[in-house]
Design an enzyme around this catalytic site. Structure first.
Site, short mmCIF file in Angstrom:
data_model
loop_
_atom_site.label_atom_id
_atom_site.label_comp_id
_atom_site.label_asym_id
_atom_site.label_seq_id
_atom_site.Cartn_x
_atom_site.Cartn_y
_atom_site.Cartn_z
N THR A 151 61.08 -19.54 -20.50
CA THR A 151 59.69 -20.00 -20.57
C THR A 151 59.59 -21.28 -21.37
OG1 THR A 151 58.83 -17.76 -20.46
CG2 THR A 151 57.43 -19.38 -21.55
N ARG A 178 53.18 -7.86 -12.61
CA ARG A 178 53.65 -7.73 -14.00
C ARG A 178 53.29 -9.01 -14.79
NH1 ARG A 178 57.01 -10.92 -17.51
NH2 ARG A 178 57.93 -9.56 -19.06
N VAL A 179 52.80 -8.82 -16.01
CA VAL A 179 52.48 -9.94 -16.89
C VAL A 179 53.21 -9.73 -18.20
CG1 VAL A 179 50.63 -11.11 -18.14
CG2 VAL A 179 50.23 -10.31 -15.81
N GLY A 180 53.80 -10.79 -18.74
CA GLY A 180 54.50 -10.70 -20.01
C GLY A 180 53.65 -11.21 -21.15
N ASP A 181 54.31 -11.63 -22.21
CA ASP A 181 53.61 -12.11 -23.41
C ASP A 181 53.00 -13.50 -23.24
OD1 ASP A 181 56.40 -12.94 -23.17
OD2 ASP A 181 55.98 -14.12 -24.96
N THR A 201 59.54 -16.85 -26.64
CA THR A 201 60.15 -16.76 -25.32
C THR A 201 61.15 -15.61 -25.34
OG1 THR A 201 61.53 -17.95 -23.69
CG2 THR A 201 61.83 -18.56 -25.99
N GLY A 202 61.32 -14.97 -24.22
CA GLY A 202 62.22 -13.82 -24.16
C GLY A 202 61.56 -12.69 -23.39
N GLY A 204 59.06 -10.30 -22.58
CA GLY A 204 57.65 -10.20 -22.98
C GLY A 204 57.25 -8.84 -23.50
C1 SD4 Z 1 57.88 -13.02 -20.00
N1 SD4 Z 1 58.36 -14.16 -22.05
O1 SD4 Z 1 57.20 -13.07 -18.99
C2 SD4 Z 1 58.36 -14.32 -20.62
C3 SD4 Z 1 59.69 -14.68 -20.04
C4 SD4 Z 1 60.49 -15.65 -20.83
O2 SD4 Z 1 62.40 -16.74 -21.26
O3 SD4 Z 1 60.14 -16.10 -21.89
N2 SD4 Z 1 61.65 -16.01 -20.44
O4 SD4 Z 1 58.23 -11.96 -20.50
#
Ligand code: SD4
Length: 310
Positions: A151, A178-181, A201-202, A204
């Site tokens: 991200t 699906r929705v992340g952070d 990032t990572g 979520g």
């Molecule tokens: C998510 N945090 O949708 C995002 C994905 C992401 O490095 O950061 N990828 O979970």
């Protein structure tokens, strides 16, 4: 290290240069951040943001983006949108309103259409190919954020105003919807011009469990130095996840205070991030985690050449 702009991942290098040039020409911090994020969104070589991003398990590219203006605490976000060329523009648009700040899927697309934002097919042939290869072996519980899938989060600070923009396609092969952070205030990003800003990032689902961006800004509010704030929040959260028996996925964070001091932390071996510094240089750094001891260094050319992520 100090800077006007800081961004997650090596892929943001050109975008930070773009933001720096805009600031030099007198652009607002908002313009610099938005245009910088758009530079990543428009580049098909980056597999996790905008055009060229990897799709969900139905083969469709669903994008999330958010923007937070630290002066007004106004935030906007779009979730699970299809075919909006620059989701960050719509997120920024929404941050000006007191209501309807977060829009999902069809509602967000309708809003973007009415407001005249550009639409475009975001699925490239390469992303389609990767999807077809991946389809045979997916385990929903093991979805990860990395392997070249990252991200973009960009924080900009002109000394009086701080802001943050985030854009992503989320996790490759995620369930539709699906929705992340990333588009969620306090998890994917947080900005307050009285204090500073942070972004994550990572994975979520793991970032949201600790509202990590807000948690870092809270530490800054209590005068914890920015590098320490990033490390403390990440380490405390990882320890908490471990205590719950939950093996944490990958998580990395960046932050900046109002004096332009920058921090970064990761639970990965190495997390690259880019700083547009006070001398006008654009510098790639890596946060390194060795047995929970964090350090931030400039990578060697050999490291850069061997790097396979975005
Ligand atoms: C998510 N945090 O949708 C995002 C994905 C992401 O490095 O950061 N990828 O979970």
């Amino acid at each position: 290290m100090k800077g006007y702009l800081v961004a997650t991942w090596k892929m943001a290098f050109e975008s930070i240069q773009k933001g720096q040039n805009l600031l030099k020409e007198g652009a607002t911090i908002h313009k610099a951040v938005i245009e910088a994020v758009k530079t990543v969104e428009n580049n098909p070589l980056y597999h996790s943001v905008g055009y060229g991003a990897l799709p969900n398990c139905d083969g469709e590219v669903e994008l999330d983006a958010a923007y937070m203006d630290g002066d007004t605490l106004g935030f906007g976000g779009v979730m699970g949108v299809k075919n909006i060329k620059n989701p960050i523009e719509v997120a920024y648009d929404l941050c000006h309103y007191k209501r309807n700040s977060l829009l999902t899927a069809g509602g967000a697309e309708e809003y973007a259409r009415k407001r005249g934002y550009e639409f475009s097919d975001m699925l490239t042939d390469e992303a389609k190919m990767r999807y077809e290869e991946q389809q045979k072996n997916i385990d929903m519980e093991q979805l990860e954020a990395y392997g070249g899938h990252d991200t973009v989060c960009i924080i900009g600070n002109n000394g009086s105003s701080i802001a943050c923009g985030v854009s992503t396609s989320g996790l490759f092969m995620k369930l539709p919807g699906r929705v992340g952070d990333s588009p969620l205030i306090g998890s994917g990003c947080y900005a307050d011009s009285e204090i500073g800003a942070a972004a994550a990032t990572g994975v979520g689902e793991d970032i949201m469990k600790g509202c990590l961006s807000f948690a870092i800004v809270e530490k800054l509010k209590h005068q914890v130095p920015v590098q320490q704030a990033c490390e403390d929040v990440l380490n405390e959260h990882i320890a908490r996840l471990n205590r719950s028996g939950h093996c944490p996925g990958s998580i990395s964070v960046i932050a900046m205070d109002m004096d332009h001091n920058i921090g970064a932390a990761t639970n990965q071996n190495a997390f690259p991030f880019v700083v547009g510094d006070m001398e006008g240089n654009t510098v790639l750094y890596i946060a390194i985690n060795e047995d929970n001891k964090m350090s931030v260094i400039r990578p060697t050319q050999a490291w850069i050449d061997a790097y396979e992520g975005d």
